[in-house]
Design a protein around this motif. Sequence first.
Motif, PDB file in Angstrom:
ATOM      1  N   UNK A 177      46.111  37.638  29.969  1.00 29.64           N
ATOM      2  CA  UNK A 177      45.499  36.940  28.760  1.00 29.64           C
ATOM      3  C   UNK A 177      44.121  36.175  29.199  1.00 29.64           C
ATOM      4  N   UNK A 178      43.666  36.602  30.310  1.00 31.02           N
ATOM      5  CA  UNK A 178      42.544  35.919  30.944  1.00 31.02           C
ATOM      6  C   UNK A 178      41.357  36.942  30.540  1.00 31.02           C
ATOM      7  N   UNK A 179      40.216  36.213  30.030  1.00 28.92           N
ATOM      8  CA  UNK A 179      38.716  36.999  29.606  1.00 28.92           C
ATOM      9  C   UNK A 179      38.091  36.483  30.856  1.00 28.92           C
ATOM     10  N   UNK A 180      37.592  37.550  31.680  1.00 32.29           N
ATOM     11  CA  UNK A 180      36.915  37.042  32.919  1.00 32.29           C
ATOM     12  C   UNK A 180      35.245  37.387  32.475  1.00 32.29           C
ATOM     13  N   UNK A 181      34.717  36.146  33.095  1.00 29.80           N
ATOM     14  CA  UNK A 181      33.107  36.099  32.766  1.00 29.80           C
ATOM     15  C   UNK A 181      32.592  36.528  34.168  1.00 29.80           C
ATOM     16  N   UNK A 182      31.195  36.286  34.336  1.00 28.97           N
ATOM     17  CA  UNK A 182      30.322  36.717  35.327  1.00 28.97           C
ATOM     18  C   UNK A 182      31.074  36.126  36.780  1.00 28.97           C
ATOM     19  N   UNK A 183      31.139  34.853  36.716  1.00 30.29           N
ATOM     20  CA  UNK A 183      31.430  34.135  38.020  1.00 30.29           C
ATOM     21  C   UNK A 183      32.892  34.720  38.586  1.00 30.29           C
ATOM     22  N   UNK A 184      33.863  35.027  37.565  1.00 24.54           N
ATOM     23  CA  UNK A 184      35.050  35.312  38.156  1.00 24.54           C
ATOM     24  C   UNK A 184      34.970  36.872  38.222  1.00 24.54           C
ATOM     25  N   UNK A 185      34.226  37.543  37.630  1.00 19.13           N
ATOM     26  CA  UNK A 185      34.088  39.003  37.965  1.00 19.13           C
ATOM     27  C   UNK A 185      33.490  39.148  39.388  1.00 19.13           C
ATOM     28  N   UNK A 186      32.494  38.270  39.618  1.00 22.17           N
ATOM     29  CA  UNK A 186      32.188  38.602  40.884  1.00 22.17           C
ATOM     30  C   UNK A 186      32.780  38.494  42.088  1.00 22.17           C
ATOM     31  N   UNK A 187      33.861  37.400  41.903  1.00 20.05           N
ATOM     32  CA  UNK A 187      34.761  37.090  43.061  1.00 20.05           C
ATOM     33  C   UNK A 187      36.202  37.494  42.758  1.00 20.05           C
ATOM     34  N   UNK A 188      36.324  38.579  41.885  1.00 21.76           N
ATOM     35  CA  UNK A 188      37.904  39.113  41.546  1.00 21.76           C
ATOM     36  C   UNK A 188      37.938  40.066  42.845  1.00 21.76           C
ATOM     37  N   UNK A 189      39.252  39.683  43.646  1.00 20.60           N
ATOM     38  CA  UNK A 189      39.561  40.573  44.680  1.00 20.60           C
ATOM     39  C   UNK A 189      39.849  41.765  44.144  1.00 20.60           C
ATOM     40  N   UNK A 190      39.942  42.258  43.161  1.00 21.00           N
ATOM     41  CA  UNK A 190      40.495  43.469  42.810  1.00 21.00           C
ATOM     42  C   UNK A 190      38.891  44.443  42.719  1.00 21.00           C
ATOM     43  N   UNK A 191      38.005  43.722  42.974  1.00 24.06           N
ATOM     44  CA  UNK A 191      36.685  44.518  42.697  1.00 24.06           C
ATOM     45  C   UNK A 191      36.635  45.555  43.881  1.00 24.06           C
ATOM     46  N   UNK A 192      36.314  46.926  43.644  1.00 28.60           N
ATOM     47  CA  UNK A 192      36.194  47.920  44.738  1.00 28.60           C
ATOM     48  C   UNK A 192      35.189  47.518  45.680  1.00 28.60           C
ATOM     49  N   UNK A 193      34.151  47.165  45.197  1.00 27.07           N
ATOM     50  CA  UNK A 193      32.925  46.864  45.962  1.00 27.07           C
ATOM     51  C   UNK A 193      32.395  45.385  45.580  1.00 27.07           C
ATOM     52  N   UNK A 194      32.194  44.718  46.767  1.00 28.70           N
ATOM     53  CA  UNK A 194      31.682  43.288  46.389  1.00 28.70           C
ATOM     54  C   UNK A 194      30.240  43.288  45.794  1.00 28.70           C
TER      55      UNK A 194
END
Length: 304
Positions: free
Chosen positions: A115-132
């Motif tokens: 239920x979480x809507x991720x904005x820019x800051x959270x997207x950037x540090x999301x550990x699920x990001x394949x590439x930083x």
Amino acid sequence: MTQALPTSIDDTLARLLAHDYVADRQLATVVFLALKLQRPLFLEGEPGTGKTEIARTLSAMLERPLIRLQCYEGLDLAGAAYEWNYGRQMMEIRLAEREDVGRDQLGAELFSERFLTKRALLQAIDPAQAVPPVLLIDELDRADEPFEAFLLEVLSDFQITIPELGTVKAATPPIVVLTSNRTREIHDAVKRRCLYHWVDFPNAARELEILRRRVPNAGAQLAQQIVAFVQKLREIELYKLPGIAETLDWARALMELDALVLDPELIQHTLGVLLKYQDDIAKVQGSEAARLLEQVRREAQTPV
């Protein structure tokens, strides 16, 4: 597949140049250090000096996604980092009432990542990001001062604490670039967490190289006159000095008009490409523009 980080200042200069970003050695040094030390890079300077372009160039150079947070007055945590999807939560509550789901189970589910809507800051540090990614926090001076407090945890530890969910921390820190046009002072707490660099207008030689790379079809004489005229304009007390972006726009506009050299009438008709305030245009047009052009022509004929 991302590209490796630069191995030296010279390598940084060369790789920026390969993507048509003509940096001076001082800027290349602070970019190299920010990458090696995994520190945010805070760039301050006049509008149109290439601050935002650094983030775009790093994204292309290192083959990493670019996440941009454009700052504005009234920007808050919900707009910059995250917010809960209250509509979906209400629907979930109604469904749970029908199915007689327990309160504890429902509470845990409502504040889950689903239920979480991720904005820019959270997207950037999301550990699920394949590439930083490269995180661009653009024109921080346009945001309200209290917003800067939201950034401190991100800039220090590359993490965000969400009271209902816990702490989200980057597995690998993103590359963070902050910019400011210095319409107000940024708090010292933000600057302490970053490497700082003032991005000034380029000298004539560097601006000419930028123009040649970005508008390669401009003739040599026209390109030199454009740069020399813009450099003269920046010596005048104007409300808004033309930046590199305006130089490039003017060159492209003159190319569309099939110009080979500058003349007073051509300058008069295209000043609105260079200058964005009527008071500045009124100050330059006519005799002042002719005087500057005459200086440009005279200096071009003077042996170095």
